[in-house]
Design an enzyme around this catalytic site. Structure first.
Site, PDB file in Angstrom:
ATOM      1  N   PRO A  70       4.110  28.281 -11.398  1.00  0.00           N
ATOM      2  CA  PRO A  70       4.480  29.488 -10.771  1.00  0.00           C
ATOM      3  C   PRO A  70       4.626  30.418 -12.036  1.00  0.00           C
ATOM      4  CG  PRO A  70       6.224  27.767 -10.689  1.00  0.00           C
ATOM      5  CD  PRO A  70       5.180  27.204 -11.170  1.00  0.00           C
ATOM      6  N   ASN A  71       4.241  31.824 -11.554  1.00  0.00           N
ATOM      7  CA  ASN A  71       4.506  32.943 -12.287  1.00  0.00           C
ATOM      8  C   ASN A  71       3.654  33.095 -13.865  1.00  0.00           C
ATOM      9  OD1 ASN A  71       6.535  34.172 -10.712  1.00  0.00           O
ATOM     10  ND2 ASN A  71       7.870  32.511 -11.351  1.00  0.00           N
ATOM     11  N   ARG A  95       4.352  39.669 -17.777  1.00  0.00           N
ATOM     12  CA  ARG A  95       5.656  39.239 -17.442  1.00  0.00           C
ATOM     13  C   ARG A  95       6.600  38.880 -18.777  1.00  0.00           C
ATOM     14  NH1 ARG A  95       6.398  32.759 -16.279  1.00  0.00           N
ATOM     15  NH2 ARG A  95       8.691  32.771 -15.896  1.00  0.00           N
ATOM     16  N   TYR A 107       6.760  35.978 -23.422  1.00  0.00           N
ATOM     17  CA  TYR A 107       5.614  35.150 -23.372  1.00  0.00           C
ATOM     18  C   TYR A 107       4.422  35.868 -23.916  1.00  0.00           C
ATOM     19  CZ  TYR A 107       8.440  32.607 -19.783  1.00  0.00           C
ATOM     20  OH  TYR A 107       9.406  31.983 -19.220  1.00  0.00           O
ATOM     21  N   ASN A 109       1.387  22.965 -17.805  1.00  0.00           N
ATOM     22  CA  ASN A 109       2.561  23.811 -17.828  1.00  0.00           C
ATOM     23  C   ASN A 109       3.291  24.031 -16.403  1.00  0.00           C
ATOM     24  OD1 ASN A 109       4.779  25.611 -18.434  1.00  0.00           O
ATOM     25  ND2 ASN A 109       3.460  27.020 -19.640  1.00  0.00           N
ATOM     26  N   ALA A 114       8.718  26.898 -14.059  1.00  0.00           N
ATOM     27  CA  ALA A 114      10.040  26.797 -13.402  1.00  0.00           C
ATOM     28  C   ALA A 114       9.934  25.531 -12.878  1.00  0.00           C
ATOM     29  CB  ALA A 114      10.344  27.889 -12.541  1.00  0.00           C
ATOM     30  N   GLU A 125       2.646  17.865 -21.657  1.00  0.00           N
ATOM     31  CA  GLU A 125       3.500  18.854 -21.196  1.00  0.00           C
ATOM     32  C   GLU A 125       3.411  20.001 -22.158  1.00  0.00           C
ATOM     33  OE1 GLU A 125       7.275  17.618 -20.168  1.00  0.00           O
ATOM     34  OE2 GLU A 125       8.110  19.752 -20.119  1.00  0.00           O
ATOM     35  N   HIS A 135       4.785  24.096 -23.269  1.00  0.00           N
ATOM     36  CA  HIS A 135       5.635  25.348 -22.773  1.00  0.00           C
ATOM     37  C   HIS A 135       5.394  26.461 -23.834  1.00  0.00           C
ATOM     38  CE1 HIS A 135       7.722  23.285 -19.342  1.00  0.00           C
ATOM     39  NE2 HIS A 135       7.867  22.466 -20.313  1.00  0.00           N
ATOM     40  N   ARG A 195      16.461  28.748 -24.948  1.00  0.00           N
ATOM     41  CA  ARG A 195      16.706  29.570 -23.855  1.00  0.00           C
ATOM     42  C   ARG A 195      18.104  28.880 -22.917  1.00  0.00           C
ATOM     43  NH1 ARG A 195      11.425  30.784 -20.995  1.00  0.00           N
ATOM     44  NH2 ARG A 195      12.680  32.759 -20.296  1.00  0.00           N
TER      45      ARG A 195
HETATM   46  C1  DQA Z   1       7.784  28.080 -19.288  1.00  0.00           C
HETATM   47  C2  DQA Z   1       9.260  28.062 -19.392  1.00  0.00           C
HETATM   48  C3  DQA Z   1      10.002  27.701 -18.040  1.00  0.00           C
HETATM   49  O1  DQA Z   1      11.340  27.578 -18.192  1.00  0.00           O
HETATM   50  C4  DQA Z   1       9.787  29.061 -17.318  1.00  0.00           C
HETATM   51  O2  DQA Z   1      10.428  28.721 -16.099  1.00  0.00           O
HETATM   52  C5  DQA Z   1       8.330  29.453 -17.209  1.00  0.00           C
HETATM   53  C6  DQA Z   1       7.478  29.127 -18.338  1.00  0.00           C
HETATM   54  C7  DQA Z   1       7.013  28.272 -20.700  1.00  0.00           C
HETATM   55  O3  DQA Z   1       5.889  28.183 -20.774  1.00  0.00           O
HETATM   56  O4  DQA Z   1       7.729  28.692 -21.790  1.00  0.00           O
HETATM   57  O5  DQA Z   1       7.863  29.900 -16.269  1.00  0.00           O
HETATM   58  O6  DQA Z   1       6.990  26.866 -18.803  1.00  0.00           O
END
Ligand code: DQA
Length: 137
Positions: free
Chosen positions: A9-10, A17, A22, A71, A74, A95, A97, A104
């Site tokens: 998501p997102n 964003r 990011y 990835n 959230a 995995e 990120h 964070r």
């Molecule tokens: C994320 C880190 C997560 O905590 C966050 O909710 C994201 C992006 C990252 O790629 O840094 O949406 O996965």
């Protein structure tokens, strides 16, 4: 070699964003760069904001692809369903990120997914995806 990047998501909003966290590149742009950098890899990409759709995709590719770069965004910190799907399949998962989740908020320090993956790459910006690809090669 067939590898898929699955974004949660997102992450469709990358580029717009929170660019201070990011970066300012869209994922589509970065994905084209990756394809050019790794021409030998048969690369696919899937993004969804919906937990069940991510689980469906993991199940769909998880017995035939050579690798999944996940990835879960959230959902990393909330989803037992995605963690179970990763555990259920035979394709190895890395995995990733973009941000350093350990630098964070505390709720980002726990991942339900990590115990079931082959490895984890965190905090190298978009380059986290290239490092994951490299490790599959
Ligand atoms: C994320 C880190 C997560 O905590 C966050 O909710 C994201 C992006 C990252 O790629 O840094 O949406 O996965």
């Amino acid at each position: 070699m067939k590898i898929i990047i699955i974004n949660g998501p997102n992450l469709n909003l990358l580029g717009k964003r929170e660019p201070e966290i990011y970066g300012s590149q869209t994922f589509e742009d970065y994905y084209n760069q990756l394809k050019a950098e790794f021409p030998a890899v048969e690369l696919a990409y899937f993004q969804s904001n919906i937990e069940g759709e991510l689980i469906d995709k993991i199940q769909e590719v998880g017995f035939s692809y050579d690798g999944i770069i996940l990835n879960a965004a959230a959902y990393t910190h909330t989803s037992v369903g995605i963690a179970d799907a990763v555990k259920a399949i035979t394709t190895p998962v890395i995995e990733v990120h973009i941000s350093n989740t350990f630098a964070r908020e505390e709720f980002r320090h726990h991942s339900f997914i990590s115990p079931n993956v082959k490895g984890i790459i965190i905090g190298f910006g978009m380059k986290s995806y290239a490092l994951a690809l490299q490790s599959f090669l």
